[in-house]
Design an enzyme around this catalytic site. Structure first.
Site, PDB file in Angstrom:
ATOM      1  CE  LYS A  13      -4.452 -10.053   7.964  1.00 50.23           C
ATOM      2  NZ  LYS A  13      -3.016  -9.846   7.738  1.00 50.23           N
ATOM      3  NE  ARG A  88      -3.295  -3.371   9.551  1.00 48.48           N
ATOM      4  CZ  ARG A  88      -3.753  -4.105   8.554  1.00 48.48           C
ATOM      5  NH1 ARG A  88      -5.002  -4.493   8.542  1.00 48.48           N
ATOM      6  NH2 ARG A  88      -2.953  -4.462   7.586  1.00 48.48           N
ATOM      7  NE  ARG A 127       0.077  -9.807  -1.714  1.00 46.59           N
ATOM      8  CZ  ARG A 127      -0.356  -9.691  -0.459  1.00 46.59           C
ATOM      9  NH1 ARG A 127      -0.920 -10.718   0.153  1.00 46.59           N
ATOM     10  NH2 ARG A 127      -0.219  -8.576   0.191  1.00 46.59           N
ATOM     11  NE  ARG A 136      -2.403  -5.090  -1.317  1.00 42.90           N
ATOM     12  CZ  ARG A 136      -2.566  -5.735  -0.168  1.00 42.90           C
ATOM     13  NH1 ARG A 136      -3.103  -6.946  -0.168  1.00 42.90           N
ATOM     14  NH2 ARG A 136      -2.188  -5.197   0.956  1.00 42.90           N
ATOM     15  NE  ARG A 147       1.423  -4.149   3.585  1.00 37.91           N
ATOM     16  CZ  ARG A 147       1.490  -4.971   2.545  1.00 37.91           C
ATOM     17  NH1 ARG A 147       2.240  -4.679   1.509  1.00 37.91           N
ATOM     18  NH2 ARG A 147       0.804  -6.081   2.543  1.00 37.91           N
TER      19      ARG A 147
HETATM   20  P1  ADP Z   1      -1.928  -6.580   4.813  1.00 36.67           P
HETATM   21  O1  ADP Z   1      -1.647  -7.234   3.522  1.00 36.67           O
HETATM   22  O2  ADP Z   1      -0.755  -5.831   5.374  1.00 36.67           O
HETATM   23  O3  ADP Z   1      -2.574  -7.464   5.823  1.00 36.67           O
HETATM   24  P2  ADP Z   1      -4.415  -5.062   4.412  1.00 36.67           P
HETATM   25  O4  ADP Z   1      -4.898  -5.373   3.064  1.00 36.67           O
HETATM   26  O5  ADP Z   1      -5.145  -5.630   5.577  1.00 36.67           O
HETATM   27  O6  ADP Z   1      -2.863  -5.372   4.500  1.00 36.67           O
HETATM   28  O7  ADP Z   1      -4.352  -3.467   4.641  1.00 36.67           O
HETATM   29  C1  ADP Z   1      -3.649  -2.633   3.742  1.00 36.67           C
HETATM   30  C2  ADP Z   1      -3.468  -1.250   4.354  1.00 36.67           C
HETATM   31  O8  ADP Z   1      -4.733  -0.674   4.679  1.00 36.67           O
HETATM   32  C3  ADP Z   1      -2.689  -1.208   5.676  1.00 36.67           C
HETATM   33  O9  ADP Z   1      -1.300  -1.201   5.475  1.00 36.67           O
HETATM   34  C4  ADP Z   1      -3.205   0.104   6.279  1.00 36.67           C
HETATM   35  O10 ADP Z   1      -2.638   1.233   5.661  1.00 36.67           O
HETATM   36  C5  ADP Z   1      -4.676   0.092   5.891  1.00 36.67           C
HETATM   37  N1  ADP Z   1      -5.514  -0.568   6.930  1.00 36.67           N
HETATM   38  C6  ADP Z   1      -6.252  -1.697   6.760  1.00 36.67           C
HETATM   39  N2  ADP Z   1      -6.917  -2.000   7.897  1.00 36.67           N
HETATM   40  C7  ADP Z   1      -6.583  -1.057   8.799  1.00 36.67           C
HETATM   41  C8  ADP Z   1      -6.918  -0.822  10.155  1.00 36.67           C
HETATM   42  N3  ADP Z   1      -7.741  -1.641  10.832  1.00 36.67           N
HETATM   43  N4  ADP Z   1      -6.372   0.266  10.778  1.00 36.67           N
HETATM   44  C9  ADP Z   1      -5.558   1.100  10.131  1.00 36.67           C
HETATM   45  N5  ADP Z   1      -5.197   0.936   8.851  1.00 36.67           N
HETATM   46  C10 ADP Z   1      -5.690  -0.124   8.178  1.00 36.67           C
END
Ligand code: ADP
Length: 194
Positions: A13, A88, A127, A136, A147
Protein backbone atom coordinates in the site's frame (compact mmCIF):
# COMPACT_ATOMS: atom_id res chain seq x y z
CA UNK A 1 -9.78 12.38 -6.34
CA UNK A 2 -10.07 10.59 -3.01
CA UNK A 3 -8.92 6.99 -2.79
CA UNK A 4 -8.75 4.27 -0.16
CA UNK A 5 -6.00 1.66 -0.49
CA UNK A 6 -6.72 -1.54 1.37
CA UNK A 7 -4.47 -4.52 1.81
CA UNK A 8 -2.88 -6.66 4.50
CA UNK A 9 0.44 -5.67 6.07
CA UNK A 10 3.18 -5.96 3.46
CA UNK A 11 0.77 -5.77 0.50
CA UNK A 12 2.50 -2.71 -0.92
CA UNK A 13 0.00 0.00 0.00
CA UNK A 14 2.71 2.46 0.98
CA UNK A 15 4.65 1.90 -2.24
CA UNK A 16 1.57 2.38 -4.40
CA UNK A 17 0.41 5.38 -2.39
CA UNK A 18 3.76 7.10 -3.03
CA UNK A 19 3.43 6.42 -6.76
CA UNK A 20 -0.09 7.89 -6.73
CA UNK A 21 1.16 10.98 -4.91
CA UNK A 22 3.64 11.59 -7.71
CA UNK A 23 1.38 10.74 -10.63
CA UNK A 24 -1.87 12.31 -9.54
CA UNK A 25 -0.80 14.98 -7.05
CA UNK A 26 -2.76 13.30 -4.29
CA UNK A 27 -1.71 13.43 -0.65
CA UNK A 28 -0.81 10.12 1.00
CA UNK A 29 -2.33 9.85 4.46
CA UNK A 30 -0.66 6.88 6.12
CA UNK A 31 -2.04 6.46 9.61
CA UNK A 32 0.84 4.07 10.41
CA UNK A 33 3.39 6.77 9.44
CA UNK A 34 1.49 9.37 11.45
CA UNK A 35 1.50 7.17 14.54
CA UNK A 36 5.19 6.30 14.10
CA UNK A 37 6.02 10.03 13.86
CA UNK A 38 4.12 10.69 17.11
CA UNK A 39 5.94 7.79 18.76
CA UNK A 40 9.35 8.95 17.55
CA UNK A 41 8.69 12.46 18.89
CA UNK A 42 7.38 10.99 22.16
CA UNK A 43 4.29 13.20 22.07
CA UNK A 44 1.48 12.43 24.55
CA UNK A 45 -0.39 10.63 21.75
CA UNK A 46 2.77 8.75 20.73
CA UNK A 47 3.39 7.56 24.27
CA UNK A 48 -0.22 6.52 24.62
CA UNK A 49 -0.29 4.37 21.47
CA UNK A 50 3.23 2.92 21.50
CA UNK A 51 2.40 -0.25 23.41
CA UNK A 52 -0.60 -0.95 21.20
CA UNK A 53 1.24 -0.35 17.91
CA UNK A 54 4.27 -2.38 18.98
CA UNK A 55 2.03 -5.31 19.86
CA UNK A 56 0.39 -5.27 16.41
CA UNK A 57 -3.09 -4.50 17.75
CA UNK A 58 -5.25 -1.62 16.58
CA UNK A 59 -5.31 1.80 18.19
CA UNK A 60 -8.82 2.75 19.47
CA UNK A 61 -11.23 4.01 16.82
CA UNK A 62 -11.95 7.38 18.47
CA UNK A 63 -8.26 8.33 18.31
CA UNK A 64 -7.88 7.33 14.66
CA UNK A 65 -11.12 8.98 13.59
CA UNK A 66 -10.11 12.27 15.23
CA UNK A 67 -6.71 12.16 13.51
CA UNK A 68 -8.18 11.58 10.06
CA UNK A 69 -11.03 14.08 10.46
CA UNK A 70 -8.48 16.76 11.25
CA UNK A 71 -6.05 15.65 8.54
CA UNK A 72 -8.41 15.55 5.56
CA UNK A 73 -9.49 19.12 6.30
CA UNK A 74 -5.95 20.44 5.72
CA UNK A 75 -5.23 22.48 2.56
CA UNK A 76 -2.81 19.85 1.17
CA UNK A 77 -5.72 17.41 0.84
CA UNK A 78 -7.75 19.78 -1.32
CA UNK A 79 -6.97 18.14 -4.62
CA UNK A 80 -7.38 14.69 -3.16
CA UNK A 81 -5.95 12.12 -0.79
CA UNK A 82 -5.04 8.47 -0.57
CA UNK A 83 -6.03 6.81 2.67
CA UNK A 84 -3.37 4.22 3.51
CA UNK A 85 -4.17 2.36 6.74
CA UNK A 86 -7.59 3.92 7.37
CA UNK A 87 -10.36 2.85 7.76
CA UNK A 88 -9.37 -0.37 9.51
CA UNK A 89 -12.60 -1.21 11.34
CA UNK A 90 -16.31 -0.97 10.55
CA UNK A 91 -16.70 1.93 13.00
CA UNK A 92 -13.92 3.82 11.19
CA UNK A 93 -15.53 3.16 7.79
CA UNK A 94 -18.89 4.44 8.99
CA UNK A 95 -17.38 7.54 10.55
CA UNK A 96 -15.39 8.19 7.40
CA UNK A 97 -18.63 8.25 5.43
CA UNK A 98 -20.14 10.71 7.87
CA UNK A 99 -17.14 13.03 7.85
CA UNK A 100 -16.84 13.00 4.06
CA UNK A 101 -20.50 13.90 3.70
CA UNK A 102 -20.14 16.69 6.27
CA UNK A 103 -17.13 18.10 4.42
CA UNK A 104 -18.82 17.78 1.01
CA UNK A 105 -16.24 15.25 -0.16
CA UNK A 106 -16.65 11.80 -1.67
CA UNK A 107 -14.68 8.64 -2.32
CA UNK A 108 -13.75 8.05 -5.93
CA UNK A 109 -12.12 4.64 -5.62
CA UNK A 110 -11.64 1.90 -3.06
CA UNK A 111 -8.82 -0.41 -4.05
CA UNK A 112 -7.95 -3.70 -2.39
CA UNK A 113 -4.49 -5.17 -2.95
CA UNK A 114 -4.97 -8.91 -2.62
CA UNK A 115 -1.91 -10.89 -1.56
CA UNK A 116 -1.23 -14.49 -0.66
CA UNK A 117 -0.28 -14.83 3.01
CA UNK A 118 2.81 -16.93 2.32
CA UNK A 119 4.17 -14.20 0.04
CA UNK A 120 3.38 -11.55 2.62
CA UNK A 121 5.44 -13.35 5.22
CA UNK A 122 8.38 -13.58 2.78
CA UNK A 123 8.11 -9.87 1.96
CA UNK A 124 8.03 -8.83 5.57
CA UNK A 125 10.93 -11.08 6.43
CA UNK A 126 12.90 -9.38 3.66
CA UNK A 127 11.88 -5.95 5.00
CA UNK A 128 13.05 -6.95 8.48
CA UNK A 129 16.36 -8.28 7.14
CA UNK A 130 17.04 -5.09 5.15
CA UNK A 131 16.05 -2.57 7.76
CA UNK A 132 18.70 -3.35 10.41
CA UNK A 133 18.72 -0.66 13.08
CA UNK A 134 15.91 1.23 11.41
CA UNK A 135 13.65 -1.75 12.08
CA UNK A 136 10.07 -0.85 12.92
CA UNK A 137 9.02 -1.89 16.42
CA UNK A 138 6.15 -3.88 14.93
CA UNK A 139 8.16 -5.74 12.27
CA UNK A 140 8.72 -9.09 13.89
CA UNK A 141 7.30 -12.54 13.49
CA UNK A 142 4.84 -12.68 16.38
CA UNK A 143 3.67 -9.13 15.96
CA UNK A 144 3.15 -9.80 12.28
CA UNK A 145 0.77 -12.61 13.15
CA UNK A 146 -1.23 -10.21 15.33
CA UNK A 147 -1.30 -7.65 12.52
CA UNK A 148 -2.50 -10.23 10.00
CA UNK A 149 -5.18 -11.35 12.41
CA UNK A 150 -6.31 -7.75 12.97
CA UNK A 151 -6.56 -7.43 9.20
CA UNK A 152 -8.62 -10.61 8.81
CA UNK A 153 -10.91 -10.04 11.78
CA UNK A 154 -11.32 -6.27 11.92
CA UNK A 155 -10.51 -4.86 8.49
CA UNK A 156 -11.67 -7.53 6.00
CA UNK A 157 -15.28 -7.31 7.32
CA UNK A 158 -15.43 -3.73 5.97
CA UNK A 159 -15.02 -4.85 2.36
CA UNK A 160 -18.65 -5.94 1.85
CA UNK A 161 -19.69 -2.42 2.90
CA UNK A 162 -17.83 -0.96 -0.09
CA UNK A 163 -18.71 -3.90 -2.30
CA UNK A 164 -22.44 -3.25 -1.76
CA UNK A 165 -21.90 0.33 -2.87
CA UNK A 166 -20.20 -1.01 -6.00
CA UNK A 167 -16.98 0.76 -5.02
CA UNK A 168 -14.55 -2.06 -4.26
CA UNK A 169 -11.91 -2.75 -6.93
CA UNK A 170 -9.63 -5.73 -6.42
CA UNK A 171 -6.08 -5.73 -7.70
CA UNK A 172 -3.62 -8.60 -7.67
CA UNK A 173 -1.00 -7.37 -5.22
CA UNK A 174 1.33 -10.25 -6.06
CA UNK A 175 2.23 -8.73 -9.44
CA UNK A 176 5.28 -6.49 -9.78
CA UNK A 177 5.14 -2.94 -8.41
CA UNK A 178 4.88 -1.66 -12.01
CA UNK A 179 2.07 -4.04 -12.94
CA UNK A 180 0.07 -3.23 -9.80
CA UNK A 181 0.59 0.46 -10.44
CA UNK A 182 -0.60 0.08 -14.06
CA UNK A 183 -3.75 -1.67 -12.86
CA UNK A 184 -4.48 1.06 -10.35
CA UNK A 185 -3.94 3.59 -13.15
CA UNK A 186 -6.56 1.84 -15.26
CA UNK A 187 -9.05 1.92 -12.41
CA UNK A 188 -8.47 5.59 -11.68
CA UNK A 189 -8.57 6.60 -15.35
CA UNK A 190 -11.89 4.83 -15.72
CA UNK A 191 -13.22 6.67 -12.65
CA UNK A 192 -11.97 9.99 -13.99
CA UNK A 193 -13.64 9.41 -17.35
CA UNK A 194 -16.93 8.36 -15.72
P1 ADP B 1 0.79 -2.26 8.14
O1 ADP B 1 2.20 -2.41 7.72
O2 ADP B 1 0.29 -3.40 8.99
O3 ADP B 1 -0.15 -1.93 7.03
P2 ADP B 1 0.58 0.44 9.27
O4 ADP B 1 1.88 1.10 9.07
O5 ADP B 1 -0.57 0.88 8.44
O6 ADP B 1 0.77 -1.13 9.21
O7 ADP B 1 0.11 0.57 10.81
C1 ADP B 1 0.96 0.15 11.86
C2 ADP B 1 0.17 0.07 13.16
O8 ADP B 1 -0.42 1.33 13.47
C3 ADP B 1 -1.02 -0.91 13.15
O9 ADP B 1 -0.62 -2.23 13.41
C4 ADP B 1 -1.89 -0.32 14.26
O10 ADP B 1 -1.38 -0.61 15.54
C5 ADP B 1 -1.72 1.18 14.06
N1 ADP B 1 -2.75 1.73 13.14
C6 ADP B 1 -2.51 2.32 11.94
N2 ADP B 1 -3.67 2.73 11.38
C7 ADP B 1 -4.65 2.39 12.24
C8 ADP B 1 -6.06 2.52 12.23
N3 ADP B 1 -6.72 3.09 11.20
N4 ADP B 1 -6.77 2.04 13.30
C9 ADP B 1 -6.15 1.47 14.33
N5 ADP B 1 -4.82 1.31 14.40
C10 ADP B 1 -4.07 1.75 13.38
Amino acid sequence: MNVILFGPPGAGKGTQAKILEQKYGLKQLSTGDMLRAEMAAATPLGLKVKGIVDSGSLVPDDIMIAIIAERISQPDCKSGFILDGFPRTEAQAQELDVMLTQKGKKLDAVILLEVDEKILLDRIHARIAQSGDAKRGDDDEEVLKTRLEAFRKQTAPIFPFYERKGQLEKVNGMDSVEAVSAEIDNILSAKKAA
